[in-house]
Write a protein that holds these residues in place. Structure first.
Motif, short mmCIF file in Angstrom:
data_model
loop_
_atom_site.label_atom_id
_atom_site.label_comp_id
_atom_site.label_asym_id
_atom_site.label_seq_id
_atom_site.Cartn_x
_atom_site.Cartn_y
_atom_site.Cartn_z
N GLU A 402 0.81 -1.21 0.00
CA GLU A 402 0.00 0.00 0.00
C GLU A 402 0.85 1.27 0.00
O GLU A 402 0.35 2.37 -0.27
CB GLU A 402 -0.94 0.02 1.21
N HIS A 403 2.16 1.13 0.32
CA HIS A 403 3.01 2.31 0.38
C HIS A 403 3.76 2.57 -0.92
O HIS A 403 4.55 3.51 -1.00
CB HIS A 403 4.04 2.15 1.52
N ALA A 404 3.52 1.76 -1.94
CA ALA A 404 4.33 1.84 -3.17
C ALA A 404 4.24 3.22 -3.83
O ALA A 404 5.27 3.79 -4.24
CB ALA A 404 3.88 0.76 -4.15
N GLU A 405 3.02 3.79 -3.95
CA GLU A 405 2.88 5.08 -4.61
C GLU A 405 3.57 6.19 -3.81
O GLU A 405 4.21 7.08 -4.38
CB GLU A 405 1.41 5.41 -4.81
N ASP A 406 3.43 6.13 -2.49
CA ASP A 406 4.09 7.14 -1.65
C ASP A 406 5.60 7.04 -1.77
O ASP A 406 6.30 8.07 -1.85
CB ASP A 406 3.68 6.95 -0.19
N ILE A 407 6.12 5.83 -1.79
CA ILE A 407 7.57 5.64 -1.91
C ILE A 407 8.06 6.19 -3.24
O ILE A 407 9.09 6.89 -3.31
CB ILE A 407 7.93 4.15 -1.76
N ALA A 408 7.31 5.90 -4.31
CA ALA A 408 7.70 6.39 -5.64
C ALA A 408 7.71 7.91 -5.68
O ALA A 408 8.63 8.53 -6.24
CB ALA A 408 6.75 5.83 -6.70
N PHE A 409 6.68 8.53 -5.07
CA PHE A 409 6.62 9.99 -5.08
C PHE A 409 7.80 10.60 -4.35
O PHE A 409 8.49 11.49 -4.87
CB PHE A 409 5.31 10.47 -4.45
N TRP A 410 8.07 10.15 -3.12
CA TRP A 410 9.12 10.78 -2.32
C TRP A 410 10.51 10.44 -2.86
O TRP A 410 11.44 11.23 -2.69
CB TRP A 410 8.98 10.35 -0.86
N ARG A 411 10.63 9.33 -3.55
CA ARG A 411 11.91 9.02 -4.18
C ARG A 411 12.17 10.02 -5.31
O ARG A 411 13.28 10.56 -5.44
CB ARG A 411 11.91 7.59 -4.72
N ASP A 412 11.14 10.31 -6.09
CA ASP A 412 11.30 11.28 -7.18
C ASP A 412 11.46 12.70 -6.64
O ASP A 412 12.23 13.50 -7.18
CB ASP A 412 10.08 11.22 -8.12
N ALA A 413 10.73 13.00 -5.58
CA ALA A 413 10.74 14.36 -5.03
C ALA A 413 12.11 14.76 -4.50
O ALA A 413 12.45 15.95 -4.48
CB ALA A 413 9.70 14.49 -3.92
N GLN A 414 12.90 13.80 -4.08
CA GLN A 414 14.22 14.14 -3.53
C GLN A 414 15.14 14.72 -4.60
O GLN A 414 16.03 15.52 -4.30
CB GLN A 414 14.86 12.90 -2.90
N SER A 415 14.93 14.33 -5.85
CA SER A 415 15.80 14.85 -6.93
C SER A 415 15.13 16.00 -7.68
O SER A 415 15.81 16.91 -8.15
CB SER A 415 16.17 13.73 -7.90
N ASP A 416 13.79 15.97 -7.81
CA ASP A 416 13.09 17.01 -8.56
C ASP A 416 11.65 17.11 -8.05
O ASP A 416 10.74 16.47 -8.57
CB ASP A 416 13.10 16.67 -10.05
N PRO A 417 11.43 17.94 -7.02
CA PRO A 417 10.09 18.04 -6.42
C PRO A 417 9.01 18.43 -7.43
O PRO A 417 7.91 17.85 -7.42
CB PRO A 417 10.26 19.11 -5.35
N ASP A 418 9.29 19.43 -8.27
CA ASP A 418 8.27 19.90 -9.21
C ASP A 418 7.88 18.80 -10.20
O ASP A 418 6.70 18.62 -10.51
CB ASP A 418 8.78 21.13 -9.96
N ASN A 419 8.86 18.08 -10.68
CA ASN A 419 8.57 17.00 -11.61
C ASN A 419 7.79 15.88 -10.92
O ASN A 419 6.89 15.28 -11.51
CB ASN A 419 9.87 16.44 -12.20
N ALA A 420 8.13 15.60 -9.66
CA ALA A 420 7.41 14.56 -8.92
C ALA A 420 5.94 14.92 -8.77
O ALA A 420 5.06 14.07 -8.93
CB ALA A 420 8.05 14.36 -7.55
N ILE A 421 5.67 16.20 -8.49
CA ILE A 421 4.28 16.64 -8.34
C ILE A 421 3.55 16.53 -9.68
O ILE A 421 2.38 16.15 -9.74
CB ILE A 421 4.24 18.09 -7.81
N ALA A 422 4.27 16.83 -10.78
CA ALA A 422 3.66 16.73 -12.11
C ALA A 422 3.42 15.28 -12.52
O ALA A 422 2.38 14.94 -13.10
CB ALA A 422 4.56 17.42 -13.14
N VAL A 423 4.38 14.42 -12.21
CA VAL A 423 4.28 13.01 -12.58
C VAL A 423 3.26 12.27 -11.73
O VAL A 423 2.63 11.31 -12.18
CB VAL A 423 5.66 12.33 -12.47
N HIS A 424 3.06 12.74 -10.50
CA HIS A 424 2.12 12.09 -9.58
C HIS A 424 1.00 13.08 -9.25
O HIS A 424 0.91 13.58 -8.13
CB HIS A 424 2.82 11.66 -8.29
#
Length: 452
Positions: A402-424
């Motif tokens: 159940e945590h997979a989507e959250d993990i994917a978001f925060w993994r992306d956000a560490q390198s590019d927060p704006d892109n993570a918000i756009a991708v998710h």
């Protein structure tokens, strides 16, 4: 052939000295700390007996690379201090000399005896625990009062032989961990020996002698009388030496986990799915991998892991009582920490970050925290405990997807927060700060003119 002689120990039991010559054991001076050798030679030059002893000899016997080197000697602590200007005396329970060489400390202990004729300094509690033990004796006395036969081997620079008084040489060769003397008596003297049994068996891969193992489950409650500060140090040794998983399994097997971490043990037992246990085991495996890779491991993360089952159980109980989620999380963290402190003295510099790791779990979950506008994402990323909390969230995936989507978001956000918000896009949604209607600024009134 090794030479053997027989003497009588202070326990009125025969002690057999076996001298193992240099060509019959694997210990070499090149594997011994140069500073430890300096101490041995200086003590010998001062007219005293001096031996490398304990874990260093044991580890060298099995091909290990010990970090600490201890010396046993006939010299008193005061005599050791007289020989070494870089020496300080420490301890009340056990008076010891520390010879300091920069960042390395060589611990020097005087041969101790088991029996006290009144001239020494020994105090025994009514329940058999040794409160203070500074009664000096011979090397034979010293050998039989050590805890395990594997720790009672003495290496001498006189002829580079190993002296064995209690059968430790054979036990090390056979990879057997055996207490010296009557196990029940030895556990009553110092209950922490039960933890040492588990730790050494895990570290060395030794089997535990049947007589040594048998009393542990029944005597496990004695650990409750041990000093909480000492139990904290023992936990660091158990779980931060690269053998955390095996140590945990040993604690479970002998009923010691329920004494060290009573609320976590109870939560694990009642968790029928085994999800909580999977998280703990996977976390300990990761800890072992980091230690082996010489990467840092935080005690705060370790205790967050070990007490996570207790926290989850306390949180569920509070929420069932109708306590608001945020308040329930805070109260559960405080309750588990306070209860655990009665057993293990967890310093605030570790307990506070531990609680932050727990409390951040809800902020990392879109299901619990709701939309993730950019400002909130940036604040979370800037939190000093974010990385540990993220690693903990990733660890929890072993119990649930159940945590997979959250993990994917925060993994992306560490390198590019704006892109993570756009991708998710699902993590932002309506109602967040970014979508709220702009607030009207209140006009500041000019101060009234002074009438003075």
């Amino acid at each position: 052939m090794p030479t053997q002689t027989h003497t009588e120990s202070p326990r009125s039991a025969p002690v057999t000295l076996r001298v193992v010559p240099r060509d019959q054991h694997p210990i070499s001076r090149k594997d011994i700390s140069p500073n430890a050798l300096r101490v041995l030679y200086r003590l010998r030059e001062g007219g005293h007996q001096a031996f490398l002893v304990g874990g260093a000899v044991r580890d060298l016997m099995v091909g290990g690379h010990p970090k600490d080197f201890d010396v046993a000697t006939s010299a008193t602590p005061e005599e050791v201090k007289h020989l070494f200007r870089n020496c300080r005396l420490i301890g009340r329970r056990f008076r010891l000399a520390h010879v300091v060489f920069g960042r390395e400390i060589i611990e020097v202990a005087t041969f101790r005896a088991n029996s006290d004729d009144g001239s020494g300094d020994r105090q025994v509690h009514d329940d058999g625990r040794l409160l203070r033990d500074n009664v000096y004796g011979t090397i034979e006395d010293d050998a039989v009062r050590r805890d395990f036969t594997a720790n009672a081997l003495y290496y001498t620079i006189d002829d580079f032989s190993v002296h064995d008084y209690v059968g430790g040489f054979e036990d090390v060769q056979n990879k057997v961990l055996r207490l010296i003397g009557d196990p029940e008596t030895r556990y009553h003297e110092d209950p922490v020996r039960m933890l040492r049994v588990v730790r050494f068996a895990a570290k060395l891969g030794f089997s535990i002698d049947e007589a040594t193992a048998a009393p542990v489950p029944a005597l496990a409650p004695l650990l409750a009388d041990a000093a909480p500060a000492r139990l904290f140090e023992e936990c660091l040794k158990l779980f931060l030496s690269g053998y955390a998983e095996e140590s945990f399994l040993g604690l479970e097997r002998f009923g010691l986990l329920a004494v060290l971490f009573p609320e976590s043990a109870s939560a694990l037992k009642s968790n029928r799915s085994g999800a909580l246990r999977r998280v703990v085991i996977e976390g300990l495996r990761g800890t072992d991998a980091r230690v082996r890779a010489d990467e840092p491991v935080s005690p705060a993360f370790l205790f967050a892991l070990l007490l996570w089952p207790a926290y989850c159980r306390a949180l569920i109980a509070l929420q069932a009582q109708g306590v608001h989620a945020v308040e329930a999380q805070r109260r559960a963290a405080d309750r588990v920490t306070v209860h655990q402190l009665s057993t293990i003295a967890l310093p605030r510099r570790f307990s506070l970050p531990m609680q932050e790791i727990w409390l951040l779990q809800s902020r990392l979950s879109s299901a619990q925290s709701g939309p993730r506008p950019r400002k909130r994402v940036m604040r979370t990323l800037a939190h000093p405990r974010f990385r540990a909390a993220f690693d903990f969230l990733a660890l929890r995936q072993v119990a649930s997807d159940e945590h997979a989507e959250d993990i994917a978001f925060w993994r992306d956000a560490q390198s590019d927060p704006d892109n993570a918000i756009a991708v998710h896009p699902e993590v932002e949604g309506e109602g967040g700060e970014e979508h709220a209607a702009p607030r009207r600024r209140r006009r500041r009134r000019r101060p009234a003119a002074s009438t003075q």
